[in-house]
Design a protein around this motif. Structure first.
Motif, PDB file in Angstrom:
ATOM      1  N   VAL A   1     -27.324 -13.388  -9.457  1.00 53.19           N
ATOM      2  CA  VAL A   1     -27.614 -13.085  -8.060  1.00 53.19           C
ATOM      3  C   VAL A   1     -28.705 -12.024  -8.003  1.00 53.19           C
ATOM      4  N   GLY A   2     -29.798 -12.332  -7.327  1.00 48.72           N
ATOM      5  CA  GLY A   2     -30.848 -11.356  -7.094  1.00 48.72           C
ATOM      6  C   GLY A   2     -31.698 -11.043  -8.314  1.00 48.72           C
ATOM      7  N   THR A   3     -32.535 -10.036  -8.149  1.00 49.37           N
ATOM      8  CA  THR A   3     -33.404  -9.551  -9.220  1.00 49.37           C
ATOM      9  C   THR A   3     -32.862  -8.215  -9.729  1.00 49.37           C
ATOM     10  N   THR A   4     -33.473  -7.721 -10.808  1.00 47.72           N
ATOM     11  CA  THR A   4     -33.054  -6.419 -11.328  1.00 47.72           C
ATOM     12  C   THR A   4     -33.201  -5.340 -10.264  1.00 47.72           C
ATOM     13  N   ALA A   5     -34.310  -5.358  -9.543  1.00 45.73           N
ATOM     14  CA  ALA A   5     -34.553  -4.352  -8.510  1.00 45.73           C
ATOM     15  C   ALA A   5     -33.543  -4.473  -7.365  1.00 45.73           C
ATOM     16  N   SER A   6     -33.283  -5.698  -6.916  1.00 47.43           N
ATOM     17  CA  SER A   6     -32.353  -5.870  -5.792  1.00 47.43           C
ATOM     18  C   SER A   6     -30.922  -5.558  -6.213  1.00 47.43           C
TER      19      SER A   6
ATOM     20  N   ALA B   1     -33.667 -14.546  -1.112  1.00 54.41           N
ATOM     21  CA  ALA B   1     -35.047 -14.266  -0.729  1.00 54.41           C
ATOM     22  C   ALA B   1     -35.685 -13.182  -1.578  1.00 54.41           C
ATOM     23  N   THR B   2     -34.843 -12.403  -2.274  1.00 53.75           N
ATOM     24  CA  THR B   2     -35.370 -11.313  -3.092  1.00 53.75           C
ATOM     25  C   THR B   2     -35.514 -11.699  -4.556  1.00 53.75           C
ATOM     26  N   THR B   3     -35.236 -12.939  -4.884  1.00 54.95           N
ATOM     27  CA  THR B   3     -35.258 -13.354  -6.273  1.00 54.95           C
ATOM     28  C   THR B   3     -36.690 -13.506  -6.790  1.00 54.95           C
ATOM     29  N   ASP B   4     -36.956 -12.950  -7.994  1.00 52.53           N
ATOM     30  CA  ASP B   4     -38.262 -13.095  -8.605  1.00 52.53           C
ATOM     31  C   ASP B   4     -38.515 -14.549  -8.977  1.00 52.53           C
ATOM     32  N   PRO B   5     -39.777 -15.016  -8.899  1.00 57.74           N
ATOM     33  CA  PRO B   5     -40.071 -16.392  -9.300  1.00 57.74           C
ATOM     34  C   PRO B   5     -39.649 -16.675 -10.729  1.00 57.74           C
ATOM     35  N   ALA B   6     -39.797 -15.665 -11.601  1.00 59.45           N
ATOM     36  CA  ALA B   6     -39.438 -15.868 -13.008  1.00 59.45           C
ATOM     37  C   ALA B   6     -37.955 -16.091 -13.183  1.00 59.45           C
ATOM     38  N   GLU B   7     -37.154 -15.623 -12.231  1.00 53.08           N
ATOM     39  CA  GLU B   7     -35.713 -15.738 -12.361  1.00 53.08           C
ATOM     40  C   GLU B   7     -35.150 -16.858 -11.491  1.00 53.08           C
ATOM     41  N   SER B   8     -35.995 -17.454 -10.630  1.00 45.54           N
ATOM     42  CA  SER B   8     -35.486 -18.373  -9.619  1.00 45.54           C
ATOM     43  C   SER B   8     -34.899 -19.641 -10.214  1.00 45.54           C
ATOM     44  N   ALA B   9     -35.359 -20.035 -11.366  1.00 45.25           N
ATOM     45  CA  ALA B   9     -34.870 -21.269 -11.961  1.00 45.25           C
ATOM     46  C   ALA B   9     -33.400 -21.186 -12.317  1.00 45.25           C
ATOM     47  N   SER B  10     -32.942 -19.970 -12.627  1.00 38.91           N
ATOM     48  CA  SER B  10     -31.550 -19.826 -13.039  1.00 38.91           C
ATOM     49  C   SER B  10     -30.726 -18.979 -12.081  1.00 38.91           C
ATOM     50  N   ALA B  11     -31.375 -18.416 -11.042  1.00 41.60           N
ATOM     51  CA  ALA B  11     -30.665 -17.451 -10.200  1.00 41.60           C
ATOM     52  C   ALA B  11     -29.817 -18.112  -9.133  1.00 41.60           C
ATOM     53  N   THR B  12     -30.098 -19.335  -8.735  1.00 41.81           N
ATOM     54  CA  THR B  12     -29.356 -19.979  -7.662  1.00 41.81           C
ATOM     55  C   THR B  12     -28.565 -21.159  -8.203  1.00 41.81           C
ATOM     56  N   PRO B  13     -27.205 -21.087  -8.161  1.00 40.26           N
ATOM     57  CA  PRO B  13     -26.405 -22.193  -8.661  1.00 40.26           C
ATOM     58  C   PRO B  13     -26.665 -23.470  -7.861  1.00 40.26           C
ATOM     59  N   ASP B  14     -26.407 -24.597  -8.488  1.00 37.73           N
ATOM     60  CA  ASP B  14     -26.611 -25.901  -7.873  1.00 37.73           C
ATOM     61  C   ASP B  14     -25.441 -26.221  -6.945  1.00 37.73           C
ATOM     62  N   PRO B  15     -25.679 -26.370  -5.617  1.00 37.11           N
ATOM     63  CA  PRO B  15     -24.580 -26.654  -4.700  1.00 37.11           C
ATOM     64  C   PRO B  15     -23.822 -27.917  -5.057  1.00 37.11           C
TER      65      PRO B  15
END
Length: 582
Positions: A441-446, A286-300
């Motif tokens: 996992v997450g954003t730089t800030a998180s 939920a804390t992932t930036d939109p710019a990073e979301s394409a690569s931040a969540t692995p494909d189940p």
């Protein structure tokens, strides 16, 4: 009766390090003496000044270190003011030295036998083929099997304990009058430790060799030394006969050291496993930036292990075995030096056991018993010859590349050497953040928020986030390594000799931390150690390994109070200070 003349006499020694443009005094007015044939042990926690004192004797201080006061008299000669040429002649020949870390003190490009022979040749004791018999004798003396063949091998072909024994052989090569041994047995299992220390005792008796023993193990010091010197914050706080120090310590710091020494009567730190709580360090999707979301969540769909970026542990601790190991074998092909003849060696030979969720399962045994190889097979750092390892019901040998990547997120290691396991160029924050970044996992800030929570979790100040590893003590480095292992909210942590290099006070703190984290997070541990007293304190179940096989299994109480195998009884009998157990 004439008083013997000291071989080494240290008078009001003070040593300072130049840091940040000013001198910081780390050894303050230290005085002690060592008689011919005597063993003097200096004990204390990391940073107490014990190794710095020894380095000042041999004039091996770091570039920013210098003696600012006092004398170091060796056979009446002040070494603090001797020329470098004089010191070169003394080092190795008259004063032997055994350093602690075999990884950085052996040349990886030279055969072990050649490195020992070099010590003989430099001081004119033997050259060429004439040095060969002495090299073999030294390797045999320190307990290395098949010394003729082993002399022709390289450091990477030796286990960590065997590398340490090779360093001890080098230190003893020229039969020195004084041997400075800086934590010489911290990497050794108890039976080899006993053989090596028995040999040092033989030297002091038969040859009049004195031993200046640096150790964090007060039980070992009291058992092996004539005199014990206790150092704290650069000063000697207590000194006397070993039996007196052990029986009636005067200083509160000495009493703290004694209380922290693990023994066979130490109270267990573990409790019955409970359901794991929410892991506070895991950034969620939920804390992932939109710019990073394409690569931040692995494909189940790509992995049998991956769900979403989970903040909750996967299952309660009562859900059975997380790991099942069945008939595991790892066979190596070894080619003899010079002949090229190949032979097969089974480092792990038919091993099988389970690791229940929320439990600590320990493997103990001598160096070369196969315990670390077993851990490496579980971590996926080595290839299985036969058998299988099931993790959460899935055979690890069947994993594809992405599935293996997801598996590594759930299983994290903590290695023995906190000096080598952290990148010296990375700050503490970067080291802890790296697994989060690698696994997207997450954003730089998180991630930064996660680092702050993890530092708090391992009892480190948030201000340490910007420090580099060389600015931390050994215990602080190991806490950072544990924080990094917890960053991905793993189900299993593999701890390979994770506390063996730490002094007893820091060791006790780390063990308490591990037990507390297990209670809070429901973690499972595979704990690899040669220290049986520590294993008793931290384990739910213990497996004793010898020559690649498990020879005995049981609860800590069964193993340590009623051992069935003769090998287990030998290990227990070799524990320094075992007789202290009530």
């Amino acid at each position: 009766m004439t008083t013997p003349t000291p071989l080494l006499e240290i008078r009001n020694l003070s040593v300072a390090f130049r840091t940040g443009g000013q001198d910081v005094t780390v050894v303050k007015n230290v005085s002690m003496e060592i008689l011919p044939g005597q063993t003097v042990a200096v004990v204390g926690e990391s940073g107490s000044g014990k190794s710095t004192t020894a380095a000042a004797v041999n004039r091996l201080l770091p570039e920013n270190g210098r003696v600012i006061g006092g004398e170091v008299l060796f056979e009446g000669r002040d070494l603090a003011h001797a020329s470098e040429r004089e010191m070169t002649a003394i080092r190795g020949a008259a004063i032997g030295f055994v350093p602690q870390d075999p990884m950085s003190n052996l040349n990886p490009l030279m055969r072990i036998g050649d490195q020992i022979a070099e010590a003989l040749e430099v001081h004119g004791r033997a050259t060429g083929r004439a040095a060969r018999p002495r090299v073999v004798e030294l390797l045999e003396m320190v307990g290395i099997p098949d010394p003729v063949r082993r002399a022709g091998q390289y450091p990477h072909e030796f286990s960590g304990g065997m590398r340490q024994r090779a360093l001890i052989a080098m230190g003893l090569a020229c039969r020195p009058k004084l041997l400075i041994a800086d934590e010489p047995t911290s990497a050794l299992d108890v039976t080899v430790q006993r053989r090596v220390l028995d040999q040092l005792e033989t030297l002091t008796t038969d040859m009049g060799t004195a031993v200046f023993l640096i150790t964090h193990d007060l039980a070992l010091a009291a058992e092996r030394a004539d005199t014990v010197v206790v150092m704290y914050r650069g000063e000697i706080v207590e000194a006397g006969a070993a039996s007196e120090i052990l029986a009636d310590p005067r200083h509160e710091y000495t009493r703290r050291l004694l209380r922290a020494v693990p023994s066979l009567s130490s109270t267990s730190m573990v409790t019955a496993p409970a359901a794991p709580a929410h892991h506070p360090a895991e950034p969620t999707s939920a804390t992932t930036d939109p710019a990073e979301s394409a690569s931040a969540t692995p494909d189940p769909a790509e992995s049998v292990f991956t769900t979403q970026d989970r903040a909750e542990p996967r299952a309660p601790a009562s859900a059975g075995d997380l790991v099942v190991i069945e008939d595991l074998r790892r066979v190596f092909t070894i080619r003899a030096a010079g002949t090229g003849v190949a032979s097969r060696f089974a480092a792990v030979d038919g091993v099988g056991f389970g690791i229940p969720r929320g439990h600590t399962v320990s493997i103990v045994g001598e160096s070369g018993s196969g315990k670390s190889t077993t851990a490496n097979l579980l971590l996926g750092l080595d290839e299985i010859t036969s058998g299988r390892i099931l993790f959460d019901g899935t055979d690890l040998t069947s994993l594809r590349r992405r599935e293996l990547f997801a598996f590594r997120r759930r299983v994290q290691p903590v290695f023995q050497n906190p000096y080598a396991s952290l990148d010296p160029r990375y700050t503490v924050e970067q080291s802890i953040m790296e697994p989060l970044r690698v696994h997207r996992v997450g954003t730089t800030a998180s991630r930064r928020q996660a680092v702050a929570r993890l530092l708090d979790q391992v009892s480190l100040r948030s201000s340490m986030a910007e420090r580099l590893p060389h600015e931390l003590s050994g215990g602080q480095r190991q806490r950072v390594a544990i924080a990094r292992a917890l960053a991905l909210s793993p189900d299993l942590v593999v701890l390979d000799e994770a506390v063996s290099a730490l002094d007893v006070l820091v060791q006790a703190q780390i063990l308490e931390l591990l037990a507390e984290l297990q209670r809070e997070l429901g973690l499972s541990y595979l704990f690899i150690s040669h220290d049986l007293a520590v294993v008793r304190m931290i384990s739910h179940r213990v497996h004793v390994m010898r020559s690649g096989r498990i020879v005995e299994t049981g609860t800590p109480r069964e193993i340590f109070e009623h051992p069935k195998d003769e090998y287990t009884r030998e290990l227990l009998a070799a524990i320094p200070g075992a007789r202290r157990a009530a």
